[in-house]
Design a protein around this motif. Structure first.
Motif, PDB file in Angstrom:
ATOM      1  N   GLN A  75      -4.297   9.767  -0.739  1.00 24.42           N
ATOM      2  CA  GLN A  75      -4.583   8.660  -1.794  1.00 24.42           C
ATOM      3  C   GLN A  75      -3.934   7.304  -1.176  1.00 24.42           C
ATOM      4  O   GLN A  75      -2.680   7.533  -0.993  1.00 24.42           O
ATOM      5  CB  GLN A  75      -3.991   9.094  -3.366  1.00 24.42           C
ATOM      6  N   TYR A  76      -4.793   6.296  -1.428  1.00 24.72           N
ATOM      7  CA  TYR A  76      -4.263   5.133  -0.988  1.00 24.72           C
ATOM      8  C   TYR A  76      -4.339   4.356  -2.328  1.00 24.72           C
ATOM      9  O   TYR A  76      -5.297   4.284  -2.860  1.00 24.72           O
ATOM     10  CB  TYR A  76      -5.297   4.430  -0.077  1.00 24.72           C
ATOM     11  N   THR A  77      -3.180   3.581  -2.742  1.00 26.28           N
ATOM     12  CA  THR A  77      -2.899   2.760  -3.797  1.00 26.28           C
ATOM     13  C   THR A  77      -2.771   1.267  -3.094  1.00 26.28           C
ATOM     14  O   THR A  77      -1.558   1.326  -2.510  1.00 26.28           O
ATOM     15  CB  THR A  77      -1.930   3.120  -4.685  1.00 26.28           C
TER      16      THR A  77
ATOM     17  N   MET B 146       0.849  -1.273  -0.146  1.00 27.75           N
ATOM     18  CA  MET B 146       0.047   0.040   0.050  1.00 27.75           C
ATOM     19  C   MET B 146       0.825   1.178  -0.132  1.00 27.75           C
ATOM     20  O   MET B 146       1.913   1.298   0.827  1.00 27.75           O
ATOM     21  CB  MET B 146      -1.022  -0.078   1.230  1.00 27.75           C
ATOM     22  N   THR B 147       0.525   2.174  -0.762  1.00 28.12           N
ATOM     23  CA  THR B 147       1.010   3.497  -0.753  1.00 28.12           C
ATOM     24  C   THR B 147       0.168   4.449  -0.463  1.00 28.12           C
ATOM     25  O   THR B 147      -1.036   4.398  -0.863  1.00 28.12           O
ATOM     26  CB  THR B 147       1.649   3.976  -2.219  1.00 28.12           C
ATOM     27  N   VAL B 148       0.528   5.354   0.563  1.00 25.29           N
ATOM     28  CA  VAL B 148      -0.270   6.431   0.904  1.00 25.29           C
ATOM     29  C   VAL B 148       0.616   7.737   0.418  1.00 25.29           C
ATOM     30  O   VAL B 148       1.746   7.904   0.649  1.00 25.29           O
ATOM     31  CB  VAL B 148      -0.343   6.683   2.402  1.00 25.29           C
ATOM     32  N   SER B 149      -0.078   8.655  -0.388  1.00 22.00           N
ATOM     33  CA  SER B 149       0.497   9.653  -0.819  1.00 22.00           C
ATOM     34  C   SER B 149      -0.514  10.830  -0.739  1.00 22.00           C
ATOM     35  O   SER B 149      -1.833  10.782  -0.630  1.00 22.00           O
ATOM     36  CB  SER B 149       0.965   9.615  -2.301  1.00 22.00           C
ATOM     37  N   GLY B 150       0.001  12.158  -0.912  1.00 24.90           N
ATOM     38  CA  GLY B 150      -0.896  13.422  -0.993  1.00 24.90           C
ATOM     39  C   GLY B 150      -1.155  14.120   0.342  1.00 24.90           C
ATOM     40  O   GLY B 150      -0.158  14.038   1.280  1.00 24.90           O
ATOM     41  N   GLY B 151      -2.012  14.747   0.453  1.00 22.34           N
ATOM     42  CA  GLY B 151      -2.395  15.441   1.563  1.00 22.34           C
ATOM     43  C   GLY B 151      -1.607  16.937   1.563  1.00 22.34           C
ATOM     44  O   GLY B 151      -0.800  17.190   0.497  1.00 22.34           O
ATOM     45  N   PHE B 152      -1.940  17.789   2.305  1.00 19.29           N
ATOM     46  CA  PHE B 152      -1.490  19.271   2.360  1.00 19.29           C
ATOM     47  C   PHE B 152       0.240  19.054   2.252  1.00 19.29           C
ATOM     48  O   PHE B 152       0.947  19.892   1.967  1.00 19.29           O
ATOM     49  CB  PHE B 152      -1.851  19.920   3.448  1.00 19.29           C
ATOM     50  N   ALA B 153       0.718  18.335   3.161  1.00 18.12           N
ATOM     51  CA  ALA B 153       2.157  18.049   3.553  1.00 18.12           C
ATOM     52  C   ALA B 153       3.001  17.342   2.303  1.00 18.12           C
ATOM     53  O   ALA B 153       4.133  17.233   2.278  1.00 18.12           O
ATOM     54  CB  ALA B 153       2.561  17.540   4.788  1.00 18.12           C
TER      55      ALA B 153
ATOM     56  N   THR C  48      -5.057  -3.675  -8.443  1.00 17.48           N
ATOM     57  CA  THR C  48      -4.577  -2.433  -8.094  1.00 17.48           C
ATOM     58  C   THR C  48      -5.649  -1.460  -7.876  1.00 17.48           C
ATOM     59  O   THR C  48      -6.865  -1.445  -8.496  1.00 17.48           O
ATOM     60  CB  THR C  48      -3.806  -1.573  -8.859  1.00 17.48           C
ATOM     61  N   ILE C  49      -6.069  -1.127  -6.424  1.00 22.10           N
ATOM     62  CA  ILE C  49      -7.208  -0.303  -5.948  1.00 22.10           C
ATOM     63  C   ILE C  49      -6.726   1.029  -5.666  1.00 22.10           C
ATOM     64  O   ILE C  49      -5.483   1.162  -4.974  1.00 22.10           O
ATOM     65  CB  ILE C  49      -7.769  -0.885  -5.162  1.00 22.10           C
ATOM     66  N   MET C  50      -7.338   2.231  -6.133  1.00 24.16           N
ATOM     67  CA  MET C  50      -6.935   3.446  -5.615  1.00 24.16           C
ATOM     68  C   MET C  50      -8.019   4.009  -5.102  1.00 24.16           C
ATOM     69  O   MET C  50      -9.346   4.251  -5.545  1.00 24.16           O
ATOM     70  CB  MET C  50      -6.601   4.536  -7.077  1.00 24.16           C
ATOM     71  N   THR C  51      -7.985   4.673  -3.765  1.00 23.84           N
ATOM     72  CA  THR C  51      -9.093   5.306  -3.348  1.00 23.84           C
ATOM     73  C   THR C  51      -8.711   6.431  -2.245  1.00 23.84           C
ATOM     74  O   THR C  51      -7.489   6.501  -1.741  1.00 23.84           O
ATOM     75  CB  THR C  51      -9.568   4.148  -2.244  1.00 23.84           C
ATOM     76  N   ASP C  52      -9.415   7.553  -2.038  1.00 24.13           N
ATOM     77  CA  ASP C  52      -9.260   8.405  -1.046  1.00 24.13           C
ATOM     78  C   ASP C  52     -10.016   8.344   0.294  1.00 24.13           C
ATOM     79  O   ASP C  52      -9.936   9.166   1.004  1.00 24.13           O
ATOM     80  CB  ASP C  52      -9.300   9.719  -1.639  1.00 24.13           C
TER      81      ASP C  52
END
Length: 104
Positions: free
Chosen positions: A69-71, A1-8, A78-82
């Motif tokens: 964003q979670y991949t 799982m990869t977590v990306s994004g957000g303000f930071a 491959t599932i992508m979700t927020d």
């Protein structure tokens, strides 16, 4: 799982390996830890949940800003979700994998 994004601009990864180890990556570099037998079994059960078959490959709120964003890649998918949609089986899996990520 990869977590990306957000303000930071977060970018974290967690990989469950077949030998019971968990690899995490973040800005500080990779860390490998061993999952206990009970936790490894829990993760395998969550990954095999038949309800995941009904989860769409893409569930993102395109009008939302600064969301994580979670991949997830497993079982050839491959599932992508927020996490803006209520998907209980996917939520349980994300929560269990997130326990391995460093707290920011």
């Amino acid at each position: 799982m990869t977590v990306s994004g957000g303000f930071a601009g977060v970018h974290q990864e967690v990989t469950l390996r077949g030998d019971g180890t968990v690899l995490t990556r973040e800005r500080g570099g990779p860390v490998v830890r061993r999952a206990g037998a009970a936790r490894f079994k829990e993760l395998r059960i969550l990954l095999g949940d038949p309800a995941l078959e009904d989860v769409p490959d893409f569930t993102m709120n395109m009008s939302a800003h600064d969301m994580f964003q979670y991949t997830l890649q497993f079982n050839g998918r491959t599932i992508m979700t927020d996490r803006s949609s209520r998907l209980p089986a996917l939520e349980r899996l994300i929560n269990a994998l997130s326990r391995w990520l460093p707290r920011s």
